[in-house]
Motif scaffolding. Sequence first.
Motif, PDB file in Angstrom:
ATOM      1  N   THR A 147       0.839  -1.203   0.000  1.00  0.00           N
ATOM      2  CA  THR A 147       0.000   0.000   0.000  1.00  0.00           C
ATOM      3  C   THR A 147       0.870   1.247   0.000  1.00  0.00           C
ATOM      4  OG1 THR A 147      -1.756  -1.158   1.212  1.00  0.00           O
ATOM      5  CG2 THR A 147      -1.837   1.246   1.203  1.00  0.00           C
ATOM      6  N   PHE A 148       1.930   1.238   0.831  1.00  0.00           N
ATOM      7  CA  PHE A 148       2.854   2.374   0.918  1.00  0.00           C
ATOM      8  C   PHE A 148       3.551   2.606  -0.421  1.00  0.00           C
ATOM      9  CE2 PHE A 148       7.088   4.117   1.693  1.00  0.00           C
ATOM     10  CZ  PHE A 148       6.793   5.244   2.455  1.00  0.00           C
ATOM     11  N   ILE A 149       4.014   1.527  -1.046  1.00  0.00           N
ATOM     12  CA  ILE A 149       4.704   1.637  -2.338  1.00  0.00           C
ATOM     13  C   ILE A 149       3.752   2.162  -3.412  1.00  0.00           C
ATOM     14  CG2 ILE A 149       5.849   0.325  -4.177  1.00  0.00           C
ATOM     15  CD1 ILE A 149       6.869  -1.584  -2.001  1.00  0.00           C
ATOM     16  N   ARG A 150       2.487   1.794  -3.316  1.00  0.00           N
ATOM     17  CA  ARG A 150       1.500   2.255  -4.287  1.00  0.00           C
ATOM     18  C   ARG A 150       1.105   3.713  -4.053  1.00  0.00           C
ATOM     19  NH1 ARG A 150      -4.703   0.510  -3.855  1.00  0.00           N
ATOM     20  NH2 ARG A 150      -4.455   2.005  -2.160  1.00  0.00           N
ATOM     21  N   GLU A 151       0.784   4.038  -2.802  1.00  0.00           N
ATOM     22  CA  GLU A 151       0.188   5.336  -2.496  1.00  0.00           C
ATOM     23  C   GLU A 151       1.166   6.512  -2.562  1.00  0.00           C
ATOM     24  OE1 GLU A 151      -3.727   5.323  -1.074  1.00  0.00           O
ATOM     25  OE2 GLU A 151      -2.898   4.501  -2.908  1.00  0.00           O
ATOM     26  N   THR A 152       2.425   6.280  -2.184  1.00  0.00           N
ATOM     27  CA  THR A 152       3.367   7.400  -2.096  1.00  0.00           C
ATOM     28  C   THR A 152       3.594   8.086  -3.446  1.00  0.00           C
ATOM     29  OG1 THR A 152       4.437   6.375  -0.181  1.00  0.00           O
ATOM     30  CG2 THR A 152       5.662   8.107  -1.316  1.00  0.00           C
ATOM     31  N   PRO A 153       4.049   7.384  -4.484  1.00  0.00           N
ATOM     32  CA  PRO A 153       4.189   8.080  -5.773  1.00  0.00           C
ATOM     33  C   PRO A 153       2.852   8.411  -6.428  1.00  0.00           C
ATOM     34  CG  PRO A 153       4.696   5.745  -6.024  1.00  0.00           C
ATOM     35  CD  PRO A 153       4.513   5.988  -4.557  1.00  0.00           C
ATOM     36  N   SER A 154       1.850   7.578  -6.162  1.00  0.00           N
ATOM     37  CA  SER A 154       0.536   7.780  -6.773  1.00  0.00           C
ATOM     38  C   SER A 154      -0.043   9.144  -6.416  1.00  0.00           C
ATOM     39  CB  SER A 154      -0.414   6.668  -6.325  1.00  0.00           C
ATOM     40  OG  SER A 154      -1.719   6.904  -6.797  1.00  0.00           O
ATOM     41  N   PHE A 155      -0.001   9.507  -5.136  1.00  0.00           N
ATOM     42  CA  PHE A 155      -0.536  10.805  -4.717  1.00  0.00           C
ATOM     43  C   PHE A 155       0.358  11.953  -5.163  1.00  0.00           C
ATOM     44  CE2 PHE A 155      -3.529   8.497  -2.170  1.00  0.00           C
ATOM     45  CZ  PHE A 155      -4.605   9.371  -2.057  1.00  0.00           C
ATOM     46  N   GLY A 156       1.656  11.671  -5.345  1.00  0.00           N
ATOM     47  CA  GLY A 156       2.537  12.689  -5.902  1.00  0.00           C
ATOM     48  C   GLY A 156       2.094  13.072  -7.306  1.00  0.00           C
ATOM     49  N   PHE A 157       1.852  12.064  -8.155  1.00  0.00           N
ATOM     50  CA  PHE A 157       1.367  12.317  -9.513  1.00  0.00           C
ATOM     51  C   PHE A 157      -0.042  12.908  -9.510  1.00  0.00           C
ATOM     52  CE2 PHE A 157       4.586   9.015 -10.600  1.00  0.00           C
ATOM     53  CZ  PHE A 157       5.306   9.766 -11.522  1.00  0.00           C
ATOM     54  N   TYR A 158      -0.831  12.523  -8.507  1.00  0.00           N
ATOM     55  CA  TYR A 158      -2.213  12.983  -8.365  1.00  0.00           C
ATOM     56  C   TYR A 158      -2.270  14.505  -8.253  1.00  0.00           C
ATOM     57  CZ  TYR A 158      -6.985  12.759  -6.294  1.00  0.00           C
ATOM     58  OH  TYR A 158      -8.314  12.876  -6.014  1.00  0.00           O
ATOM     59  N   PHE A 159      -1.545  15.051  -7.271  1.00  0.00           N
ATOM     60  CA  PHE A 159      -1.573  16.494  -7.042  1.00  0.00           C
ATOM     61  C   PHE A 159      -0.781  17.258  -8.102  1.00  0.00           C
ATOM     62  CE2 PHE A 159      -2.950  15.112  -2.843  1.00  0.00           C
ATOM     63  CZ  PHE A 159      -3.943  16.047  -2.567  1.00  0.00           C
ATOM     64  N   LEU A 160       0.307  16.670  -8.590  1.00  0.00           N
ATOM     65  CA  LEU A 160       1.094  17.325  -9.641  1.00  0.00           C
ATOM     66  C   LEU A 160       0.265  17.489 -10.911  1.00  0.00           C
ATOM     67  CD1 LEU A 160       3.732  18.388 -10.864  1.00  0.00           C
ATOM     68  CD2 LEU A 160       4.377  16.016 -11.351  1.00  0.00           C
ATOM     69  N   THR A 161      -0.454  16.441 -11.309  1.00  0.00           N
ATOM     70  CA  THR A 161      -1.287  16.506 -12.515  1.00  0.00           C
ATOM     71  C   THR A 161      -2.396  17.530 -12.367  1.00  0.00           C
ATOM     72  OG1 THR A 161      -0.859  14.154 -12.944  1.00  0.00           O
ATOM     73  CG2 THR A 161      -2.710  15.159 -14.115  1.00  0.00           C
TER      74      THR A 161
END
Length: 292
Positions: free
Chosen positions: A152-166
């Motif tokens: 979950t940590f490996i998935r969520e950490t970069p995922s939310f980075g791309f989420y807010f950046l996009t």
Amino acid sequence: ISGAAGVLVGHPFDTVKVRLQVQNVEKPLYRGTFHCFQSIIKQESAFGLYKGIGSPMMGLTFINALVFGVQGNTLRALGKDTPLNQFLAGSAAGAIQCVICCPMELAKTRMQLQGTGEYKLKTKNYKNSLDCLIKIYQKEGLRGINRGMVSTFIRETPSFGFYFLTYDCMTRYLGCEAEDSYVIPKLLFSGGMSGIVSWLSTYPMDVIKSRLQADGVGGVTQYNGILDCIRKSYHEEGWRVFTRGLTSTLLRAFPVNAATFATVTVFLMYMKSEDNLPECEPGPVIHQPSSL
């Protein structure tokens, strides 16, 4: 409010995604996304699509508070509103909310798999999401509650980075001004696209997380950890296993995240205009060059 609306809109797609991700490749129940939808409704009624909805409903209030609060405060702490800082602030938010997200998704996954293919459940292991977590804790302890935490940590950490950046890049590109008559469609489109990019960035890890959290249902344990799950899944089913359920996920991602981001942004714009929260700057849209 936006989180609850998002769950109601997106949960059926999430149920389909989980069923496709964890089904047995040797004896598959579903041929694809639309066949899965049809089968669940036919065999388990429309309510089958909403199995496990209690868990995300309980957790999303806290998750949204954490995500938007941490992202906004981290961005302010970093000082400059740059693309890199947007990514870092989003990643920090994603990492912290795993504490709530992981147990919530564990209960959701177990509830979604309960009574697969049954119109009326013959045996109910779990009455609801809370009962599911209590029984897992009684049987496996704290470690059982946090099953899948690393994935979950490996998935969520970069995922939310791309989420807010996009979202930040899209709102800048579209020129989302508060007085613009098309600001709501622009915000909806920006939120929807940020959700799609976010899921595409880490989707294979979501498949692994679902498999690890579903492992042990029925008393059979297959995987010893993340690497073992990746190795066995690839060996048995090939690379396509890491895209299982992607169609239903993307169908769900656009409307859910469009509603979430647009609702949060419009609410914060309204509160700012009313001067009810003069000290509060909205997390996802602070430092925008426009009046947002």
